[in-house]
Design an enzyme around this catalytic site. Sequence first.
Site, short mmCIF file in Angstrom:
data_model
loop_
_atom_site.label_atom_id
_atom_site.label_comp_id
_atom_site.label_asym_id
_atom_site.label_seq_id
_atom_site.Cartn_x
_atom_site.Cartn_y
_atom_site.Cartn_z
N CYS A 2 0.86 -1.18 0.00
CA CYS A 2 0.00 0.00 0.00
C CYS A 2 0.89 1.22 0.00
O CYS A 2 1.60 1.49 0.97
CB CYS A 2 -0.92 0.00 1.22
SG CYS A 2 -2.03 1.44 1.26
N GLU A 104 -3.59 1.32 -6.29
CA GLU A 104 -2.63 0.29 -6.66
C GLU A 104 -2.35 0.42 -8.16
O GLU A 104 -3.20 0.88 -8.91
CB GLU A 104 -3.16 -1.10 -6.33
CG GLU A 104 -2.12 -2.20 -6.41
CD GLU A 104 -0.86 -1.89 -5.63
OE1 GLU A 104 0.14 -1.48 -6.26
OE2 GLU A 104 -0.88 -2.03 -4.39
#
Length: 223
Positions: A2, A104
């Site tokens: 992340c 992402e």
Amino acid sequence: MCGRFSLTISGDEISKYFQVSQVQDWKPRYNIAPSQEIVTIVQTLLGQRQLKGMKWGLIPSWSKDGKIASKLINARGETVAEKPSFRNAFKHRRCLIMADGFYEWQNTRNSKQPYYIHLKNRHPFALAGLWEVSNSGQTEEVLSCCIITTEANELMKPLHHRMPVILSGDAYSQWLDHNVFDREILESFLTSYGSDAMSAYQVSQKVNRPTNDNPDCLEPIVN
């Protein structure tokens, strides 16, 4: 992993969803990046939830080099209880990192395509975090944190093999509780969130620049 996330809700909504006192002078964030200061929730010794500003990128208490933070923005849930950089914080200093979505990047033939991932109901959520306090060779103490990751769920697998740990609301109290040391209990929270409750869509390359922290970072693009 992340590496970027958002928290676009108002201060009143933060208070409502996470049961903390009213957030003063809060400005929505659309592209939160490592090394920046973020707002976390910790629990005081009296059992009250408290907002704390921390640098994203963990500096272990034993480290004198603040540069290590850039390598410790995430901690793998499978090894967090054992790794020297994280194990003490895992036992004693856990936090909630508030978000309402994260980014992402999917590898494509010519570049990396960013995606924005969120809950289908658009509610905010808490990422499992760890925090530390260290002077890292400086004159003042530095509060720093990292996000715990786990294996990707079915939604995330085409994008990346890892994803941040999204805690259920029922887990918040135990995750923050200083008196919870049981490794089995804590590790039971470090699982992939259900794909059926999440959604993802493509966004523009604007999010690649940390200086771009505007609502247009979240706008979907149409192929």
